[in-house]
Design an enzyme around this catalytic site. Structure first.
Site, mmCIF file in Angstrom:
data_model
loop_
_atom_site.group_PDB
_atom_site.id
_atom_site.type_symbol
_atom_site.label_atom_id
_atom_site.label_comp_id
_atom_site.label_asym_id
_atom_site.label_seq_id
_atom_site.Cartn_x
_atom_site.Cartn_y
_atom_site.Cartn_z
ATOM 1 N N ASP A 72 100.148 182.987 127.901
ATOM 2 C CA ASP A 72 100.537 181.534 128.352
ATOM 3 C C ASP A 72 99.083 181.005 128.466
ATOM 4 O O ASP A 72 98.169 181.606 129.030
ATOM 5 C CB ASP A 72 101.269 181.554 129.436
ATOM 6 C CG ASP A 72 102.076 180.265 129.724
ATOM 7 O OD1 ASP A 72 102.669 179.811 128.761
ATOM 8 O OD2 ASP A 72 102.094 179.648 130.605
ATOM 9 N N PHE A 164 95.598 173.360 116.555
ATOM 10 C CA PHE A 164 96.985 172.849 116.923
ATOM 11 C C PHE A 164 96.834 172.295 118.209
ATOM 12 O O PHE A 164 95.621 172.244 119.157
ATOM 13 C CB PHE A 164 97.954 174.104 116.829
ATOM 14 C CG PHE A 164 97.713 175.071 118.017
ATOM 15 C CD1 PHE A 164 96.636 176.218 117.734
ATOM 16 C CD2 PHE A 164 98.489 175.163 119.192
ATOM 17 C CE1 PHE A 164 96.344 176.962 118.756
ATOM 18 C CE2 PHE A 164 98.132 176.084 120.034
ATOM 19 C CZ PHE A 164 97.178 177.033 119.866
ATOM 20 N N LYS A 187 86.002 178.821 116.361
ATOM 21 C CA LYS A 187 87.099 178.639 117.332
ATOM 22 C C LYS A 187 87.310 180.016 118.210
ATOM 23 O O LYS A 187 87.217 180.264 119.403
ATOM 24 C CB LYS A 187 88.362 177.850 117.144
ATOM 25 C CG LYS A 187 89.233 177.852 118.226
ATOM 26 C CD LYS A 187 90.668 177.014 117.973
ATOM 27 C CE LYS A 187 91.373 177.191 119.332
ATOM 28 N NZ LYS A 187 92.759 176.630 119.054
HETATM 29 P P1 IMP Z 1 102.428 178.007 125.554
HETATM 30 O O1 IMP Z 1 101.283 179.013 125.955
HETATM 31 O O2 IMP Z 1 103.113 178.633 124.295
HETATM 32 O O3 IMP Z 1 103.394 177.857 126.685
HETATM 33 O O4 IMP Z 1 101.791 176.466 124.934
HETATM 34 C C1 IMP Z 1 100.724 176.395 125.609
HETATM 35 C C2 IMP Z 1 100.440 174.773 125.086
HETATM 36 O O5 IMP Z 1 99.053 174.552 125.469
HETATM 37 C C3 IMP Z 1 100.508 174.608 123.436
HETATM 38 O O6 IMP Z 1 101.664 174.084 122.961
HETATM 39 C C4 IMP Z 1 99.448 173.645 123.372
HETATM 40 O O7 IMP Z 1 99.852 172.365 123.506
HETATM 41 C C5 IMP Z 1 98.365 173.918 124.271
HETATM 42 N N1 IMP Z 1 97.243 174.734 124.024
HETATM 43 C C6 IMP Z 1 97.102 176.229 124.354
HETATM 44 N N2 IMP Z 1 96.011 176.739 123.708
HETATM 45 C C7 IMP Z 1 95.885 175.969 122.892
HETATM 46 C C8 IMP Z 1 94.521 175.835 122.007
HETATM 47 O O8 IMP Z 1 93.841 176.899 121.673
HETATM 48 N N3 IMP Z 1 94.455 174.737 121.429
HETATM 49 C C9 IMP Z 1 94.919 173.487 121.693
HETATM 50 N N4 IMP Z 1 95.947 173.454 122.429
HETATM 51 C C10 IMP Z 1 96.443 174.615 123.242
#
Ligand code: IMP
Length: 209
Positions: A72, A164, A187
Site C-alpha cells: 500500500d 503513473f 525511478k
Molecule cells: P494503492 O497503493 O494501490 O492503494 O494506490 C496508491 C495510489 O498512490 C496510486 O493509485 C497512486 O495514485 C499513488 N502512488 C503510489 N505510488 C506511486 C508512485 O510511485 N508514483 C505515483 N503515484 C503513486
C-alpha cells in the site's frame, strides 16, 4: 523456507511494471493478480498503509494458497497534514478539499492531480513524500514488513509521461525533473517502492533456500 512462486497482489499496471523489474533477479516465478483466473475484491478501508497492505496480503494468501507480496503506497503532502495519504488513489472523490469531477476521457490519476494542484495553488510549502509499505505473507501466516520513503516537492504543473499516479507532479529532492520524466530504472533506484523492495529482498534472501 522453500518458495518457487510468489504472487504480487496488485492489478495496478504501473506497479506491476515496477515490481516485475524489482524482483526479476530473485530465483522465483513472479505472478500477478492478472495471472489468476479467479478474482477476489479486497476493499482497502484501513487507516494506515501497513494495515491496508496486511489486509490484502492475508486475503490473497489465504484465497490463492500462495506466498504473496502486497503493497500500500501513497503521497503525503505536508501542507495538507499528510493528505492524500491512504486516500491517494481516490483523492478526487473524497470530501477533503472538495470533490473533483472526472471530465470526459479523463483518468482518475488526472483528476487526482488536478485536485492536488488546485489545493496547492499559490502555496510556497510544496513539500511532500511518497510512502510505500510492503508486506510478504504466506498461507502459513509467516509475515515480513518493510517501508520506504521518497522525499520531494509538488511541481506547479504536470510534466512527463513515463510513470503513473502522481509522478508527473512530483519532483524528488536533488532533481529538477518530475518522476514521470525519469526512466523506470532511475525511478526504481530512488523511489519509496524501490527502497522498500530492496529491504524486503534482503530479508527474503535470509529465509529462502
Ligand atoms: P494503492 O497503493 O494501490 O492503494 O494506490 C496508491 C495510489 O498512490 C496510486 O493509485 C497512486 O495514485 C499513488 N502512488 C503510489 N505510488 C506511486 C508512485 O510511485 N508514483 C505515483 N503515484 C503513486
Amino acid at each position: 523456507m522453500i518458495i518457487d512462486k510468489i504472487l504480487i497482489g496488485t492489478t495496478n499496471k504501473g506497479k506491476i511494471r515496477e515490481f516485475k523489474k524489482l524482483f526479476k533477479d530473485l530465483d522465483i516465478k513472479v505472478l500477478t493478480l492478472e495471472d489468476m483466473p479467479e478474482k477476489i475484491d479486497v476493499v482497502e478501508d484501513r487507516e494506515t498503509f501497513l494495515e491496508n497492505a496486511l489486509k490484502k496480503a492475508k486475503e490473497y494468501a489465504n484465497f490463492y494458497k500462495l506466498p504473496v507480496i502486497t503493497e500500500d503506497a501513497g503521497l503525503e503532502v505536508e501542507l495538507l497534514n499528510g493528505y492524500p495519504g491512504v486516500y491517494s488513489a481516490r483523492f478526487y472523490k473524497i470530501e477533503f478539499g472538495g470533490v473533483e469531477n472526472i471530465g470526459d476521457g479523463e483518468t482518475k490519476d488526472e483528476a487526482n492531480i488536478r485536485k492536488l494542484l488546485r489545493l496547492l495553488k499559490g502555496e510556497n510549502n510544496r513539500k511532500a513524500r511518497f510512502v510505500s509499505n510492503i508486506v510478504f505473507y504466506t498461507p502459513e501466516s509467516f509475515g515480513l514488513w518493510t517501508e520506504g520513503y521518497l522525499y520531494g516537492r509538488i511541481a506547479e504543473e504536470p510534466k512527463g509521461d513515463k510513470g503513473f499516479g502522481y509522478d508527473p507532479i512530483f519532483i524528488p529532492e536533488g532533481y529538477n525533473q518530475t518522476l514521470a520524466e525519469l526512466d523506470l530504472e532511475e525511478k526504481n533506484k530512488i523511489s519509496h517502492r524501490g527502497k522498500a523492495s530492496y529491504r524486503l529482498k534482503k530479508l527474503l534472501a535470509k529465509i529462502l533456500k
